[in-house]
Design a protein around this motif. Structure first.
Motif, short mmCIF file in Angstrom:
data_model
loop_
_atom_site.label_atom_id
_atom_site.label_comp_id
_atom_site.label_asym_id
_atom_site.label_seq_id
_atom_site.Cartn_x
_atom_site.Cartn_y
_atom_site.Cartn_z
N LEU A 1 0.82 -1.20 0.00
CA LEU A 1 0.00 0.00 0.00
C LEU A 1 0.86 1.26 0.00
O LEU A 1 0.60 2.20 -0.75
CB LEU A 1 -0.96 0.01 1.20
CG LEU A 1 -2.41 -0.14 0.78
CD1 LEU A 1 -2.73 -1.57 0.43
CD2 LEU A 1 -3.36 0.38 1.84
N LEU A 2 1.89 1.29 0.85
CA LEU A 2 2.76 2.46 0.87
C LEU A 2 3.55 2.58 -0.43
O LEU A 2 3.84 3.68 -0.90
CB LEU A 2 3.70 2.42 2.08
CG LEU A 2 3.15 3.15 3.31
CD1 LEU A 2 1.95 2.41 3.89
CD2 LEU A 2 4.21 3.35 4.37
N ASP A 3 3.89 1.44 -1.02
CA ASP A 3 4.65 1.46 -2.27
C ASP A 3 3.82 2.07 -3.40
O ASP A 3 4.32 2.86 -4.20
CB ASP A 3 5.06 0.03 -2.64
CG ASP A 3 6.34 -0.01 -3.46
OD1 ASP A 3 7.03 1.03 -3.56
OD2 ASP A 3 6.66 -1.09 -3.99
N ILE A 4 2.53 1.73 -3.46
CA ILE A 4 1.67 2.25 -4.51
C ILE A 4 1.34 3.72 -4.26
O ILE A 4 1.57 4.59 -5.12
CB ILE A 4 0.37 1.43 -4.61
CG1 ILE A 4 0.67 0.01 -5.08
CG2 ILE A 4 -0.61 2.11 -5.57
CD1 ILE A 4 -0.51 -0.93 -5.01
N ARG B 1 -10.96 3.24 10.94
CA ARG B 1 -10.78 1.99 11.69
C ARG B 1 -10.68 0.80 10.74
O ARG B 1 -11.47 0.65 9.82
CB ARG B 1 -11.96 1.78 12.64
CG ARG B 1 -11.85 0.50 13.46
CD ARG B 1 -13.01 0.35 14.41
NE ARG B 1 -12.96 1.33 15.47
CZ ARG B 1 -14.00 2.06 15.86
NH1 ARG B 1 -15.17 1.93 15.26
NH2 ARG B 1 -13.89 2.92 16.85
N GLY B 2 -9.65 -0.03 10.94
CA GLY B 2 -9.46 -1.21 10.12
C GLY B 2 -8.59 -0.97 8.90
O GLY B 2 -8.26 -1.92 8.18
N TYR B 3 -8.23 0.29 8.66
CA TYR B 3 -7.43 0.62 7.47
C TYR B 3 -6.21 1.46 7.85
O TYR B 3 -5.96 2.51 7.27
CB TYR B 3 -8.29 1.36 6.45
CG TYR B 3 -9.25 0.48 5.71
CD1 TYR B 3 -8.88 -0.17 4.54
CD2 TYR B 3 -10.54 0.28 6.19
CE1 TYR B 3 -9.76 -1.00 3.87
CE2 TYR B 3 -11.44 -0.55 5.52
CZ TYR B 3 -11.03 -1.18 4.36
OH TYR B 3 -11.91 -2.00 3.70
N GLY B 4 -5.46 0.98 8.84
CA GLY B 4 -4.28 1.71 9.28
C GLY B 4 -3.26 1.91 8.17
O GLY B 4 -2.61 2.96 8.08
N HIS B 5 -3.11 0.89 7.29
CA HIS B 5 -2.15 1.00 6.19
C HIS B 5 -2.60 2.05 5.19
O HIS B 5 -1.79 2.86 4.71
CB HIS B 5 -1.97 -0.36 5.50
CG HIS B 5 -3.21 -1.17 5.30
ND1 HIS B 5 -4.49 -0.71 5.55
CD2 HIS B 5 -3.38 -2.45 4.85
CE1 HIS B 5 -5.37 -1.65 5.28
NE2 HIS B 5 -4.72 -2.72 4.84
N TYR B 6 -3.89 2.08 4.88
CA TYR B 6 -4.43 3.06 3.92
C TYR B 6 -4.33 4.47 4.49
O TYR B 6 -3.89 5.41 3.81
CB TYR B 6 -5.88 2.70 3.62
CG TYR B 6 -6.55 3.59 2.60
CD1 TYR B 6 -6.36 3.40 1.24
CD2 TYR B 6 -7.40 4.62 3.00
CE1 TYR B 6 -6.99 4.20 0.30
CE2 TYR B 6 -8.04 5.42 2.08
CZ TYR B 6 -7.83 5.22 0.72
OH TYR B 6 -8.46 6.02 -0.19
#
Length: 264
Positions: free
Chosen positions: A110-113, A150-155
């Protein structure tokens, strides 16, 4: 918002918000390079633009690959001799998970994109914009960077990071006539939100002061404005497109219940 003879690159343009932005820029006269990792969807965006008498071309692009990013922007420069607009839109929502359960590979992806991909594209676009003496860059953040999710810490982490990139780049590039801004869409009807909308559309619409779910065209209109000459004095800014959703809180809900009882 005349974008006649402007050259634009839109990432993740095969569907949803990216497609809507591509269509909008083309309708204002820009030549749009539609980039997407999936050829079929990217080419469909091009076909839609051409059916509406716009100008567009598909280029395959995985924004996680810096060498491919560099080659793509070189291709655009070879074709047109310039670059005026970059829309960093490519992204995925990821799978909902609590923080301790997010797989390391998904966090990195996710961070890469979202973050690395936007950085690679921005870095490659800037030299061509400097030659022009102007440019417009828009990074696609999210309301998740304001309210968390909530539930999308990476996003959420990725979308927060894009705001730092936006503000720093805005200061660095202002002397060259290049503006860098961010958009924060709220609940927008697209493939990314189809899952949550299938379960809670009525509830989310009711929680939005304007009483409806947003559309990709709402975001596209904001993007077109920030790309125009009318927005030449706006940089390092964030425009929220959410129908007022972020303004609502539990106190509002409590007051609604109180007023309902008081008026009954």
């Amino acid at each position: 918002m005349n974008l006649l003879n402007k050259v634009a690159v839109v990432t993740g343009a095969g569907s949803g918000i990216g497609r809507a932005i591509s269509e909008k820029l083309a309708s204002q006269g820009a030549f749009v390079y539609v980039t997407d990792i999936t050829e079929a969807s990217g080419q469909e965006t091009v076909n839609i633009i051409k059916r509406n008498n716009g100008k567009a071309k598909y280029l395959p692009l995985d924004v996680r690959n810096p060498e491919q990013v560099e080659a793509t922007f070189q291709k655009v420069a070879n074709d047109t001799g310039k670059l005026d607009i970059l829309i960093n839109n490519a992204g995925i929502p990821g799978q909902p998970s609590s923080i301790e359960q997010i797989p390391n590979a998904e966090w990195t992806n996710l961070l890469d994109i979202h973050v690395n991909g936007s950085f690679y594209c921005l870095k490659c676009a800037v030299p061509y914009m400097k030659k022009n003496g102007s440019g417009r860059i828009i990074n696609m953040s999210s309301l998740a960077s304001e309210t968390s999710l909530r539930g999308y810490g990476h996003y959420a982490a990725a979308k927060y990071a894009l705001l730092g990139l936006t503000e720093t780049a805005a200061k660095d590039l202002a002397p060259y006539g290049i503006t860098v801004n961010a958009l924060k869409p709220g609940v927008i009807r697209s493939a990314l939100t189809s899952g949550i909308l299938s379960m809670a559309e009525e509830e989310l619409a009711k929680a939005t002061p304007l009483g409806k779910i947003g559309s990709p065209s709402d975001v596209a209109a904001a993007a077109a404005f920030l790309c125009s000459d009318e927005a030449s004095f706006i940089t390092g800014a964030t425009l929220i497109i959410d129908g007022g959703f972020r303004l609502v809180n539990e106190m509002d809900n409590a007051m609604d219940r109180f007023l309902s009882i008081s008026n009954s």
